[in-house]
Motif scaffolding. Sequence first.
Motif, PDB file in Angstrom:
ATOM      1  N   LEU A  10       8.696 -23.646 -85.031  1.00 49.42           N
ATOM      2  CA  LEU A  10       7.356 -23.072 -85.042  1.00 49.42           C
ATOM      3  C   LEU A  10       7.343 -21.583 -84.681  1.00 49.42           C
ATOM      4  CD1 LEU A  10       5.423 -25.990 -83.326  1.00 49.42           C
ATOM      5  CD2 LEU A  10       5.459 -25.391 -85.749  1.00 49.42           C
ATOM      6  N   ASN A  11       8.461 -21.086 -84.168  1.00 51.90           N
ATOM      7  CA  ASN A  11       8.612 -19.692 -83.774  1.00 51.90           C
ATOM      8  C   ASN A  11       7.558 -19.272 -82.740  1.00 51.90           C
ATOM      9  OD1 ASN A  11      10.160 -17.381 -83.836  1.00 51.90           O
ATOM     10  ND2 ASN A  11       8.863 -16.397 -85.367  1.00 51.90           N
ATOM     11  N   ILE A  12       7.185 -20.198 -81.862  1.00 51.58           N
ATOM     12  CA  ILE A  12       6.278 -19.899 -80.761  1.00 51.58           C
ATOM     13  C   ILE A  12       7.102 -19.211 -79.681  1.00 51.58           C
ATOM     14  CG2 ILE A  12       4.845 -20.921 -78.939  1.00 51.58           C
ATOM     15  CD1 ILE A  12       4.289 -23.218 -80.885  1.00 51.58           C
ATOM     16  N   PRO A  13       6.642 -18.076 -79.160  1.00 51.40           N
ATOM     17  CA  PRO A  13       7.398 -17.439 -78.075  1.00 51.40           C
ATOM     18  C   PRO A  13       7.597 -18.420 -76.919  1.00 51.40           C
ATOM     19  CG  PRO A  13       5.668 -15.973 -78.857  1.00 51.40           C
ATOM     20  CD  PRO A  13       5.455 -17.306 -79.532  1.00 51.40           C
ATOM     21  N   LEU A  14       8.830 -18.502 -76.439  1.00 48.42           N
ATOM     22  CA  LEU A  14       9.139 -19.478 -75.393  1.00 48.42           C
ATOM     23  C   LEU A  14       8.401 -19.186 -74.092  1.00 48.42           C
ATOM     24  CD1 LEU A  14      12.918 -20.184 -75.996  1.00 48.42           C
ATOM     25  CD2 LEU A  14      10.945 -21.570 -76.614  1.00 48.42           C
ATOM     26  N   MET A  15       7.870 -17.986 -73.967  1.00 46.85           N
ATOM     27  CA  MET A  15       7.026 -17.694 -72.807  1.00 46.85           C
ATOM     28  C   MET A  15       5.852 -18.665 -72.756  1.00 46.85           C
ATOM     29  SD  MET A  15       4.951 -14.222 -72.050  1.00 46.85           S
ATOM     30  CE  MET A  15       3.617 -14.189 -70.885  1.00 46.85           C
ATOM     31  N   TRP A  16       5.254 -18.958 -73.894  1.00 45.54           N
ATOM     32  CA  TRP A  16       4.102 -19.861 -73.954  1.00 45.54           C
ATOM     33  C   TRP A  16       4.508 -21.308 -73.745  1.00 45.54           C
ATOM     34  CZ3 TRP A  16      -0.212 -17.706 -73.063  1.00 45.54           C
ATOM     35  CH2 TRP A  16      -0.409 -16.377 -73.439  1.00 45.54           C
ATOM     36  N   VAL A  17       5.762 -21.613 -74.035  1.00 44.63           N
ATOM     37  CA  VAL A  17       6.238 -22.980 -73.819  1.00 44.63           C
ATOM     38  C   VAL A  17       6.399 -23.246 -72.320  1.00 44.63           C
ATOM     39  CG1 VAL A  17       8.160 -24.576 -74.220  1.00 44.63           C
ATOM     40  CG2 VAL A  17       7.387 -23.063 -76.059  1.00 44.63           C
ATOM     41  N   PHE A  18       6.947 -22.269 -71.591  1.00 44.18           N
ATOM     42  CA  PHE A  18       7.261 -22.469 -70.180  1.00 44.18           C
ATOM     43  C   PHE A  18       6.202 -21.932 -69.225  1.00 44.18           C
ATOM     44  CE2 PHE A  18      11.508 -22.268 -72.250  1.00 44.18           C
ATOM     45  CZ  PHE A  18      11.810 -23.608 -72.088  1.00 44.18           C
ATOM     46  N   LEU A  19       5.142 -21.327 -69.725  1.00 41.04           N
ATOM     47  CA  LEU A  19       4.089 -20.778 -68.882  1.00 41.04           C
ATOM     48  C   LEU A  19       3.438 -21.789 -67.937  1.00 41.04           C
ATOM     49  CD1 LEU A  19       2.638 -18.132 -68.259  1.00 41.04           C
ATOM     50  CD2 LEU A  19       0.933 -18.772 -69.963  1.00 41.04           C
ATOM     51  N   PRO A  20       3.278 -23.052 -68.336  1.00 43.09           N
ATOM     52  CA  PRO A  20       2.643 -23.981 -67.391  1.00 43.09           C
ATOM     53  C   PRO A  20       3.453 -24.206 -66.117  1.00 43.09           C
ATOM     54  CG  PRO A  20       3.321 -25.151 -69.368  1.00 43.09           C
ATOM     55  CD  PRO A  20       3.515 -23.695 -69.632  1.00 43.09           C
ATOM     56  N   PHE A  21       4.749 -23.907 -66.129  1.00 46.73           N
ATOM     57  CA  PHE A  21       5.521 -24.044 -64.896  1.00 46.73           C
ATOM     58  C   PHE A  21       5.091 -22.989 -63.881  1.00 46.73           C
ATOM     59  CE2 PHE A  21       9.267 -23.588 -62.130  1.00 46.73           C
ATOM     60  CZ  PHE A  21       9.300 -24.879 -61.643  1.00 46.73           C
ATOM     61  N   VAL A  22       4.801 -21.779 -64.357  1.00 47.57           N
ATOM     62  CA  VAL A  22       4.280 -20.739 -63.471  1.00 47.57           C
ATOM     63  C   VAL A  22       2.929 -21.178 -62.918  1.00 47.57           C
ATOM     64  CG1 VAL A  22       3.513 -18.334 -63.357  1.00 47.57           C
ATOM     65  CG2 VAL A  22       5.533 -18.922 -64.700  1.00 47.57           C
ATOM     66  N   LEU A  23       2.116 -21.748 -63.781  1.00 46.02           N
ATOM     67  CA  LEU A  23       0.813 -22.260 -63.351  1.00 46.02           C
ATOM     68  C   LEU A  23       0.980 -23.346 -62.287  1.00 46.02           C
ATOM     69  CD1 LEU A  23      -2.296 -22.482 -63.737  1.00 46.02           C
ATOM     70  CD2 LEU A  23      -1.800 -24.175 -65.494  1.00 46.02           C
ATOM     71  N   LEU A  24       1.950 -24.226 -62.473  1.00 42.15           N
ATOM     72  CA  LEU A  24       2.212 -25.283 -61.501  1.00 42.15           C
ATOM     73  C   LEU A  24       2.599 -24.689 -60.149  1.00 42.15           C
ATOM     74  CD1 LEU A  24       2.641 -28.261 -60.676  1.00 42.15           C
ATOM     75  CD2 LEU A  24       4.975 -28.032 -61.526  1.00 42.15           C
ATOM     76  N   LEU A  25       3.498 -23.705 -60.140  1.00 42.71           N
ATOM     77  CA  LEU A  25       3.898 -23.097 -58.877  1.00 42.71           C
ATOM     78  C   LEU A  25       2.716 -22.423 -58.189  1.00 42.71           C
ATOM     79  CD1 LEU A  25       7.401 -21.540 -59.674  1.00 42.71           C
ATOM     80  CD2 LEU A  25       6.882 -23.640 -58.433  1.00 42.71           C
ATOM     81  N   ALA A  26       1.902 -21.701 -58.958  1.00 40.81           N
ATOM     82  CA  ALA A  26       0.727 -21.046 -58.384  1.00 40.81           C
ATOM     83  C   ALA A  26      -0.244 -22.090 -57.821  1.00 40.81           C
ATOM     84  CB  ALA A  26       0.045 -20.180 -59.434  1.00 40.81           C
ATOM     85  N   ALA A  27      -0.428 -23.173 -58.543  1.00 40.67           N
ATOM     86  CA  ALA A  27      -1.320 -24.241 -58.065  1.00 40.67           C
ATOM     87  C   ALA A  27      -0.772 -24.878 -56.788  1.00 40.67           C
ATOM     88  CB  ALA A  27      -1.503 -25.296 -59.150  1.00 40.67           C
ATOM     89  N   LEU A  28       0.542 -25.037 -56.704  1.00 37.37           N
ATOM     90  CA  LEU A  28       1.133 -25.594 -55.483  1.00 37.37           C
ATOM     91  C   LEU A  28       0.898 -24.681 -54.284  1.00 37.37           C
ATOM     92  CD1 LEU A  28       4.510 -27.073 -56.782  1.00 37.37           C
ATOM     93  CD2 LEU A  28       2.571 -28.335 -55.842  1.00 37.37           C
ATOM     94  N   VAL A  29       0.962 -23.372 -54.504  1.00 33.92           N
ATOM     95  CA  VAL A  29       0.703 -22.423 -53.421  1.00 33.92           C
ATOM     96  C   VAL A  29      -0.744 -22.565 -52.948  1.00 33.92           C
ATOM     97  CG1 VAL A  29       0.514 -19.963 -52.841  1.00 33.92           C
ATOM     98  CG2 VAL A  29       2.492 -20.788 -54.132  1.00 33.92           C
TER      99      VAL A  29
END
Length: 160
Positions: free
Chosen positions: A118-137
């Motif tokens: 799909l040629n989706i930038p992998l940043m968008w694939v892994f972005l929810p992990f950053v969201l998860l860490l922020a939510a945990l904080v």
Amino acid sequence: MIRWFKHAANAIGGGLFLTLFIVFIVQITARFGFNQPLPWTDEAAVILYIWVILWAAAVVVPEREHVVFDLVWNSVGRRARQFMRIVGNLLIGGLSLAGLPACWDYVHFMAREGSPVLNIPLMWVFLPFVLLLAALVVRSAWAIWEAIRGVGLEAELNLN
């Protein structure tokens, strides 16, 4: 306002799951109904699965529904529960906060790479992990505040 955010988070999570389900049905129909597997459906299903799981863990699933050690929690007194809750959330929130900058750097770095089909930038694939860490904080900070105030320290199971 908080109720609206909860409804919005649930709607987004439901939409992600519904999209995953539709992609899965398309994948099965194409593969077994028409004997024409579609490569994009495999990739989309994996990306959507990552998003569904991490989105739900970050903003949909309440803290009381995550894995806890009820036997230990219920066998100690209120003061020990308060200590356990503060220390546990300091560890979870602190480690998440410490890992957040490096995680963001990696996710941001992955913007230069695309997914194979799909040629989706992998940043968008892994972005929810950053969201998860922020939510945990944020969740940990709130849980520490609640524990200091003495809120939510009662035993959920009655072992009498």
